[in-house]
Design a protein around this motif. Structure first.
Motif, PDB file in Angstrom:
ATOM      1  N   HIS A 121      40.502  27.088  30.265  1.00 55.94           N
ATOM      2  CA  HIS A 121      41.777  27.575  30.852  1.00 55.94           C
ATOM      3  C   HIS A 121      41.392  28.344  32.195  1.00 55.94           C
ATOM      4  CE1 HIS A 121      45.804  29.534  31.493  1.00 55.94           C
ATOM      5  NE2 HIS A 121      45.070  30.560  31.719  1.00 55.94           N
ATOM      6  N   THR A 167      45.933  26.917  39.186  1.00 59.03           N
ATOM      7  CA  THR A 167      46.224  25.608  39.084  1.00 59.03           C
ATOM      8  C   THR A 167      45.207  24.531  39.342  1.00 59.03           C
ATOM      9  OG1 THR A 167      47.843  25.411  40.578  1.00 59.03           O
ATOM     10  CG2 THR A 167      48.702  26.352  38.421  1.00 59.03           C
ATOM     11  N   GLN A 201      42.325  24.464  37.199  1.00 57.69           N
ATOM     12  CA  GLN A 201      42.746  24.018  35.956  1.00 57.69           C
ATOM     13  C   GLN A 201      42.813  22.512  35.772  1.00 57.69           C
ATOM     14  OE1 GLN A 201      43.376  26.121  33.073  1.00 57.69           O
ATOM     15  NE2 GLN A 201      43.692  24.149  31.805  1.00 57.69           N
ATOM     16  N   TYR A 202      43.623  21.906  37.001  1.00 54.89           N
ATOM     17  CA  TYR A 202      43.203  20.343  37.074  1.00 54.89           C
ATOM     18  C   TYR A 202      42.020  19.981  37.093  1.00 54.89           C
ATOM     19  CZ  TYR A 202      44.256  15.845  39.217  1.00 54.89           C
ATOM     20  OH  TYR A 202      44.304  14.734  39.279  1.00 54.89           O
ATOM     21  N   LEU A 246      50.256  22.521  32.321  1.00 64.45           N
ATOM     22  CA  LEU A 246      49.892  22.822  33.719  1.00 64.45           C
ATOM     23  C   LEU A 246      51.048  22.283  34.711  1.00 64.45           C
ATOM     24  CD1 LEU A 246      47.794  23.439  35.978  1.00 64.45           C
ATOM     25  CD2 LEU A 246      46.971  20.987  35.395  1.00 64.45           C
TER      26      LEU A 246
END
Length: 121
Positions: free
Chosen positions: A77, A81, A84-85, A117
């Protein structure tokens, strides 16, 4: 870890997964994920020196091991973003090499993580 037999490497990988899950620390960088997945590789994909055992006890051990790997995924985590991707891409590449008998345990958490996400973006 190459000097260890498959069973010992797999048992060590399971113990490492348990320790990480119990600690609850996030795997929040690609480097952390890559390094950790190298250590638990016997749980992520077939090894050349692994033996096939179709006993019920062996199958249950395998299922518990894969469920633990799926729990580890929930620690992957990042608040960012984009990061995270990238983490999900790395995990997907590793899980994809695990074979069809592992993927049914490891891909569902990845799919739900990707859906989460999408909501964040």
């Amino acid at each position: 870890m190459e000097f260890m037999g498959f069973e010992d490497r797999r048992d060590l990988a399971v113990q490492m997964c348990r320790a990480v899950v119990d600690a609850g620390e996030p795997l929040d960088t690609v480097e952390k994920v890559t390094t950790f997945f190298k250590f638990i590789e016997p749980s992520l994909k077939d090894q050349k020196d692994s033996k096939t055992d179709d006993s019920a006890a062996s199958k249950m051990k395998f299922i518990r091991e894969q469920e633990l790997v799926a729990r580890v995924f929930h620690l992957v985590h990042s608040d960012d973003t984009d990061t995270q991707y990238e983490l999900f891409l790395k995990v997907r590449n590793v899980f994809g090499k695990g074979g069809t008998h592992r993927i049914k345990y490891t891909i569902p958490p990845l799919v739900f993580g990707a859906l989460d996400l999408v909501e964040r973006v």
